[in-house]
Design a protein around this motif. Structure first.
Motif, PDB file in Angstrom:
ATOM      1  N   VAL A  64       8.843  34.727 -13.500  1.00  0.00           N
ATOM      2  CA  VAL A  64       8.410  36.003 -14.054  1.00  0.00           C
ATOM      3  C   VAL A  64       6.913  36.208 -13.933  1.00  0.00           C
ATOM      4  CG1 VAL A  64       8.093  37.189 -16.253  1.00  0.00           C
ATOM      5  CG2 VAL A  64      10.337  36.282 -15.633  1.00  0.00           C
ATOM      6  N   ARG A  65       6.187  35.126 -14.061  1.00  0.00           N
ATOM      7  CA  ARG A  65       4.737  35.221 -14.065  1.00  0.00           C
ATOM      8  C   ARG A  65       4.208  36.021 -12.871  1.00  0.00           C
ATOM      9  NH1 ARG A  65       3.440  29.970 -16.087  1.00  0.00           N
ATOM     10  NH2 ARG A  65       4.097  30.893 -18.031  1.00  0.00           N
ATOM     11  N   GLY A  66       3.390  36.999 -13.128  1.00  0.00           N
ATOM     12  CA  GLY A  66       2.793  37.781 -12.041  1.00  0.00           C
ATOM     13  C   GLY A  66       3.721  38.836 -11.459  1.00  0.00           C
ATOM     14  N   LYS A  67       4.864  39.057 -12.090  1.00  0.00           N
ATOM     15  CA  LYS A  67       5.797  40.037 -11.521  1.00  0.00           C
ATOM     16  C   LYS A  67       6.075  41.171 -12.500  1.00  0.00           C
ATOM     17  CE  LYS A  67       8.282  36.968  -8.381  1.00  0.00           C
ATOM     18  NZ  LYS A  67       7.904  35.623  -8.900  1.00  0.00           N
ATOM     19  N   ARG A  68       5.120  41.456 -13.358  1.00  0.00           N
ATOM     20  CA  ARG A  68       5.372  42.443 -14.400  1.00  0.00           C
ATOM     21  C   ARG A  68       5.880  43.763 -13.823  1.00  0.00           C
ATOM     22  NH1 ARG A  68       2.358  46.313 -17.240  1.00  0.00           N
ATOM     23  NH2 ARG A  68       3.363  46.797 -19.205  1.00  0.00           N
ATOM     24  N   TRP A  69       5.197  44.263 -12.792  1.00  0.00           N
ATOM     25  CA  TRP A  69       5.580  45.583 -12.267  1.00  0.00           C
ATOM     26  C   TRP A  69       6.936  45.537 -11.580  1.00  0.00           C
ATOM     27  CZ3 TRP A  69       3.669  49.188 -14.739  1.00  0.00           C
ATOM     28  CH2 TRP A  69       2.386  49.067 -15.282  1.00  0.00           C
ATOM     29  N   LEU A  70       7.196  44.397 -11.007  1.00  0.00           N
ATOM     30  CA  LEU A  70       8.506  44.221 -10.394  1.00  0.00           C
ATOM     31  C   LEU A  70       9.586  44.289 -11.470  1.00  0.00           C
ATOM     32  CD1 LEU A  70       9.780  43.643  -7.688  1.00  0.00           C
ATOM     33  CD2 LEU A  70       9.486  41.201  -8.101  1.00  0.00           C
ATOM     34  N   LEU A  71       9.294  43.665 -12.597  1.00  0.00           N
ATOM     35  CA  LEU A  71      10.270  43.626 -13.692  1.00  0.00           C
ATOM     36  C   LEU A  71      10.483  44.991 -14.318  1.00  0.00           C
ATOM     37  CD1 LEU A  71       8.959  40.427 -15.464  1.00  0.00           C
ATOM     38  CD2 LEU A  71      10.993  40.639 -14.030  1.00  0.00           C
ATOM     39  N   LEU A  72       9.442  45.811 -14.281  1.00  0.00           N
ATOM     40  CA  LEU A  72       9.551  47.114 -14.940  1.00  0.00           C
ATOM     41  C   LEU A  72      10.148  48.175 -14.014  1.00  0.00           C
ATOM     42  CD1 LEU A  72       6.219  47.166 -16.943  1.00  0.00           C
ATOM     43  CD2 LEU A  72       8.533  46.755 -17.776  1.00  0.00           C
ATOM     44  N   THR A  73      10.342  47.814 -12.770  1.00  0.00           N
ATOM     45  CA  THR A  73      10.928  48.784 -11.851  1.00  0.00           C
ATOM     46  C   THR A  73      12.431  48.879 -12.109  1.00  0.00           C
ATOM     47  OG1 THR A  73       9.330  48.025 -10.226  1.00  0.00           O
ATOM     48  CG2 THR A  73      11.099  49.405  -9.418  1.00  0.00           C
ATOM     49  N   ARG A  74      12.963  50.085 -11.994  1.00  0.00           N
ATOM     50  CA  ARG A  74      14.411  50.223 -12.208  1.00  0.00           C
ATOM     51  C   ARG A  74      15.160  49.494 -11.093  1.00  0.00           C
ATOM     52  NH1 ARG A  74      15.682  56.359 -12.891  1.00  0.00           N
ATOM     53  NH2 ARG A  74      17.792  55.549 -12.967  1.00  0.00           N
ATOM     54  N   TRP A  75      16.213  48.853 -11.475  1.00  0.00           N
ATOM     55  CA  TRP A  75      16.972  47.993 -10.564  1.00  0.00           C
ATOM     56  C   TRP A  75      17.370  48.752  -9.290  1.00  0.00           C
ATOM     57  CZ3 TRP A  75      17.387  43.120  -9.844  1.00  0.00           C
ATOM     58  CH2 TRP A  75      18.437  42.594  -9.106  1.00  0.00           C
ATOM     59  N   VAL A  76      17.819  49.988  -9.425  1.00  0.00           N
ATOM     60  CA  VAL A  76      18.297  50.753  -8.265  1.00  0.00           C
ATOM     61  C   VAL A  76      17.179  51.042  -7.270  1.00  0.00           C
ATOM     62  CG1 VAL A  76      20.272  51.864  -9.335  1.00  0.00           C
ATOM     63  CG2 VAL A  76      18.016  52.910  -9.557  1.00  0.00           C
ATOM     64  N   ASN A  77      15.923  51.015  -7.752  1.00  0.00           N
ATOM     65  CA  ASN A  77      14.828  51.346  -6.860  1.00  0.00           C
ATOM     66  C   ASN A  77      14.299  50.140  -6.076  1.00  0.00           C
ATOM     67  OD1 ASN A  77      14.968  53.939  -7.697  1.00  0.00           O
ATOM     68  ND2 ASN A  77      13.355  53.734  -9.243  1.00  0.00           N
ATOM     69  N   LEU A  78      14.840  48.991  -6.344  1.00  0.00           N
ATOM     70  CA  LEU A  78      14.322  47.789  -5.686  1.00  0.00           C
ATOM     71  C   LEU A  78      15.003  47.579  -4.342  1.00  0.00           C
ATOM     72  CD1 LEU A  78      14.313  45.327  -8.710  1.00  0.00           C
ATOM     73  CD2 LEU A  78      12.321  46.355  -7.618  1.00  0.00           C
ATOM     74  N   ASP A  79      14.214  47.097  -3.368  1.00  0.00           N
ATOM     75  CA  ASP A  79      14.862  46.763  -2.091  1.00  0.00           C
ATOM     76  C   ASP A  79      15.480  45.361  -2.195  1.00  0.00           C
ATOM     77  OD1 ASP A  79      12.822  44.892  -1.686  1.00  0.00           O
ATOM     78  OD2 ASP A  79      11.564  46.380  -0.667  1.00  0.00           O
ATOM     79  N   THR A  80      16.250  44.990  -1.200  1.00  0.00           N
ATOM     80  CA  THR A  80      17.043  43.760  -1.262  1.00  0.00           C
ATOM     81  C   THR A  80      16.181  42.521  -1.496  1.00  0.00           C
ATOM     82  OG1 THR A  80      18.235  44.864   0.498  1.00  0.00           O
ATOM     83  CG2 THR A  80      19.016  42.677  -0.138  1.00  0.00           C
TER      84      THR A  80
END
Ligand SMILES: [Zn+2]
Length: 298
Positions: A267-283
């Motif tokens: 998790v460390r250093g991935k705050r923005w990744l974590l806050l992105t909606r799941w559907v908007n993430l690429d594979t």
């Protein structure tokens, strides 16, 4: 054309043209006007009383609306009256609203033009200095503000505005129906909004407020509860979402920490990744999160 025709075209109620001068080369028209016969009682500009007794009479020169391509100047006789209440005072002439050398309707035309163009553009169009246009516009707005009834305040907006390190915050009150700002005070404490209620509204006006839209700042809601208890409080959507987002953020973080050491490292250093909606993430990013997040990602 006779003086009589000039009077008809000029249309200054109660006044007649008795002399004129046309300069074709300079394209200027000068008209000398004085009171018509049936209009001989000047009004005191202090109290509005009509008087027969006057001190003296002077000429004043004002710029009026143009006649075709001719720049028009009106030279008008203005009396000074001896009023028993106010002493020696200038008479009130409806077409001369201020001491500035412009007729009222000239100022109105310039003020109106300022509503849809910059002062500099208006100045070019009317052949005046921009600073002159600005002061005409100010007088025009002041007259309009005093001459009209303010719409009742039913839907009130209260906002705080950050204005910099020194003054910090201003509290701004507006009428949400008309979109008009009504008042501002320095600071954003409860006393600031209290002052608005105390100095700007009578008890009856406070009772008529139906709803207030505020941010979630307690000082404001306290003040509203005290001075307009009947008023319903509506929270600004922006601020509600801000609080909601903070809550979601917290839940997500708590969930990660609950997962224990291995997940925490990921998790460390991935705050923005974590806050992105799941559907908007690429594979690739989904893969990045999946191993440690069965409970959230699923
Ligand atoms: Zn008077």
């Amino acid at each position: 054309m006779r003086d009589h025709d000039f009077t008809k075209i000029l249309r200054w109620p109660g006044y007649r043209v008795y002399q004129y001068e046309i300069n074709e080369e300079a394209k200027t028209l000068r008209l000398w006007v004085r009171r018509k016969r049936g209009n001989r009682k000047p009004e005191c500009s202090g109290c509005g009383r009509k008087l027969v007794d006057y001190q003296d009479c002077r000429e004043r020169e004002v710029r009026d609306l143009p006649w075709g391509e001719f720049r028009t100047t009106v030279v008008v006789e203005v009396y000074r009256v001896r009023c028993p209440d106010c002493g020696v005072k200038a008479e009130r002439v409806p077409q001369l609203p201020s001491k500035a050398p412009f007729s009222k309707r000239f100022e109105e035309a310039v003020g109106l033009a300022c509503e849809s163009a910059s002062a500099r553009q208006v100045a070019r169009r009317w052949g005046s200095a921009a600073s002159t246009v600005r002061s005409i516009d100010r007088r025009y707005l002041e007259r309009r503000a005093t001459g009209r009834r303010k719409p009742a305040l039913k839907q009130m907006g209260v906002d705080e505005i950050y204005v910099g390190k020194k003054t910090k915050f201003l509290t701004l009150v507006s009428n949400l129906e008309t979109g008009e700002p009504l008042w501002f005070g320095e600071g954003r404490q409860q006393e600031v909004l209290d002052e608005f209620f105390q100095t700007q509204l009578r008890a009856g006006q406070r009772r008529r407020i139906e709803a207030a839209c505020v941010d979630m700042w307690e000082a404001f809601t306290n003040s509203i509860h005290q001075y307009a208890p009947q008023c319903r409080i509506v929270y600004d959507k922006f601020h509600v979402l801000q609080h909601a987002n903070q809550a979601i953020d917290e839940v997500r973080r708590a969930e990660f920490f609950r997962q224990g050491g291995r997940a925490r490292d990921l998790v460390r250093g991935k705050r923005w990744l974590l806050l992105t909606r799941w559907v908007n993430l690429d594979t690739e990013k989904k893969d990045n999160l999946t191993p440690c997040l069965p409970s959230i990602a699923a």
